[in-house]
Design an enzyme around this catalytic site. Structure first.
Site, PDB file in Angstrom:
ATOM      1  N   LYS A   1      -4.331  -7.195  -2.763  1.00 13.19           N
ATOM      2  CA  LYS A   1      -4.316  -6.463  -1.481  1.00 13.19           C
ATOM      3  C   LYS A   1      -5.582  -5.633  -1.331  1.00 13.19           C
ATOM      4  O   LYS A   1      -6.202  -5.213  -2.330  1.00 13.19           O
ATOM      5  CB  LYS A   1      -3.072  -5.575  -1.345  1.00 13.19           C
ATOM      6  CG  LYS A   1      -3.009  -4.351  -2.261  1.00 13.19           C
ATOM      7  CD  LYS A   1      -3.602  -3.069  -1.706  1.00 13.19           C
ATOM      8  CE  LYS A   1      -3.732  -2.039  -2.803  1.00 13.19           C
ATOM      9  NZ  LYS A   1      -4.483  -0.914  -2.720  1.00 13.19           N
TER      10      LYS A   1
ATOM     11  N   ASP B   1       3.302   0.507  -5.148  1.00 13.73           N
ATOM     12  CA  ASP B   1       2.738  -0.558  -4.304  1.00 13.73           C
ATOM     13  C   ASP B   1       3.574  -1.842  -4.329  1.00 13.73           C
ATOM     14  O   ASP B   1       3.273  -2.787  -3.586  1.00 13.73           O
ATOM     15  CB  ASP B   1       1.322  -0.937  -4.807  1.00 13.73           C
ATOM     16  CG  ASP B   1       0.263   0.065  -4.355  1.00 13.73           C
ATOM     17  OD1 ASP B   1       0.543   0.862  -3.438  1.00 13.73           O
ATOM     18  OD2 ASP B   1      -0.851   0.030  -4.925  1.00 13.73           O
TER      19      ASP B   1
HETATM   20  O1  C5P Z   1       3.856   4.466  -8.669  1.00 13.82           O
HETATM   21  P1  C5P Z   1       2.763   4.115  -9.654  1.00 13.82           P
HETATM   22  O2  C5P Z   1       3.276   3.945 -11.045  1.00 13.82           O
HETATM   23  O3  C5P Z   1       1.948   2.961  -9.215  1.00 13.82           O
HETATM   24  O4  C5P Z   1       1.775   5.372  -9.681  1.00 13.82           O
HETATM   25  C1  C5P Z   1       0.837   5.570 -10.711  1.00 13.82           C
HETATM   26  C2  C5P Z   1       0.357   7.013 -10.703  1.00 13.82           C
HETATM   27  O5  C5P Z   1      -0.405   7.253  -9.521  1.00 13.82           O
HETATM   28  C3  C5P Z   1       1.465   8.045 -10.643  1.00 13.82           C
HETATM   29  O6  C5P Z   1       1.891   8.403 -11.926  1.00 13.82           O
HETATM   30  C4  C5P Z   1       0.773   9.205  -9.960  1.00 13.82           C
HETATM   31  O7  C5P Z   1      -0.042   9.906 -10.882  1.00 13.82           O
HETATM   32  C5  C5P Z   1      -0.162   8.535  -8.995  1.00 13.82           C
HETATM   33  N1  C5P Z   1       0.414   8.399  -7.638  1.00 13.82           N
HETATM   34  C6  C5P Z   1       0.518   9.517  -6.814  1.00 13.82           C
HETATM   35  N2  C5P Z   1       1.020   9.381  -5.547  1.00 13.82           N
HETATM   36  C7  C5P Z   1       1.366   8.172  -5.069  1.00 13.82           C
HETATM   37  C8  C5P Z   1       1.253   7.013  -5.882  1.00 13.82           C
HETATM   38  C9  C5P Z   1       0.758   7.160  -7.164  1.00 13.82           C
HETATM   39  O8  C5P Z   1       0.182  10.644  -7.222  1.00 13.82           O
HETATM   40  N3  C5P Z   1       1.808   8.060  -3.823  1.00 13.82           N
END
Ligand code: C5P
Length: 286
Positions: A11, A138
């Site tokens: 993406k 995502d």
């Molecule tokens: O949800 P995911 O595991 O992909 O997110 C990885 C890291 O990115 C989270 O631990 C956080 O630190 C950061 N994050 C965030 N806000 C979001 C998505 C991700 O702070 N909306």
């Protein structure tokens, strides 16, 4: 033995805005997302037994239950009670890793879509997206794909009218960016500019590719460490000199992409950018 092959598209972020920090530690996002034809390929095969095994062409990736593809299979089994015996996942990576293109999330989404079909579970894409939420922010978008607005922590996805067919050149500089680190940098400074998301949505609604390309914008570019920001800027300028209608960084980077209206124009852009960046790809929007 039942098996199936699934594609996991990368993406791009046509826009990426961070609206603020949430009480749960995540950030409130507003992003326009777009799938492209650069894909990983996964072969899913169920055999008698139990557990999940994973093999991949990239030796440095976790090939155990830390891999998002394996986590997705586990979450699907937990959510539905489905028993798939032993699952073999063969993952052929083409999408660069830690590059801002949601490669790992897309692999997880492909496992959810693939197992849904292989096991005849008949879950709706929305139900699969809800299971994907537990794997990563995502993943719900990656389950649905296409052109979409992602809000909340990224998991609240609204499908949009497709971007008019076009071509993109993607260039991944040779450094990686830590997502939590970039969010921390963003928290510690005040953003000067935000994308025109409303304008982007109107341009998409009108099928106006030039209007879309003019509004490409990602707030993470501003908070990159200076040398990295310069490298991203260099690649964006090269895309524009090569004939791109617009250029931006995707996600938390470092991948830079340019949008082109024809394959020929994109091919010329590719030839110009490739000498500057080894990991350069040509792809079509989906
Ligand atoms: O949800 P995911 O595991 O992909 O997110 C990885 C890291 O990115 C989270 O631990 C956080 O630190 C950061 N994050 C965030 N806000 C979001 C998505 C991700 O702070 N909306």
């Amino acid at each position: 033995m039942p098996s199936m092959t699934v594609q996991a598209p990368a993406k791009l972020n046509l826009t990426l805005d961070v609206l603020g920090r949430r009480p749960d530690g995540y950030h409130e996002m507003k992003m326009v997302m777009q799938s492209v034809s650069l894909t990983d390929t996964l072969i899913l095969e169920t055999v008698p037994g139990e557990g999940i095994s994973l093999s991949t062409n990239l030796g440095f990736l976790p090939a155990d239950d830390r891999n998002l593809a394996a986590i997705a299979a586990k979450k699907l089994a937990e959510a539905t009670g489905a028993d798939f015996g032993h699952l073999n996942i063969t993952l052929k990576k083409r999408v660069p890793v830690c590059a801002g293109m949601a490669g790992g999330s897309s692999d997880a989404a492909a496992v959810l879509r693939g197992l849904n079909e292989l096991l005849g579970l008949e879950l709706t894409p929305e139900a699969l997206a809800r299971i994907g939420e537990g794997v990563g922010s995502d993943v719900p978008y990656c389950v649905l794909g296409g052109t979409a607005l992602a809000e909340g922590r990224g998991e609240a996805v609204t499908p949009l009218l497709s971007l008019p067919n076009c071509w993109t050149v993607l260039a991944k500089p040779g450094f990686s960016v830590s997502t939590p680190e970039l969010f921390r940098r963003l928290d510690s400074q005040r953003l000067r500019c935000h994308p025109d998301t409303a304008g982007m949505l109107s341009a998409l609604e009108a099928g106006d590719l030039t209007g879309v390309a003019r509004r490409l914008f990602n707030v993470f570019e501003e908070v990159l460490p200076v040398r990295r920001r310069e490298r991203v800027e260099e690649l964006k300028q090269a895309m524009l000199h090569g004939g791109a209608l617009g250029a931006s960084m995707s996600g938390t980077g470092p991948t830079v992409f340019g949008l082109f209206d024809t394959r020929e124009a994109a091919r010329r852009g590719y030839e110009l950018v490739k000498p500057l960046c080894r990991d350069t790809f040509l792809a079509q929007t989906l």
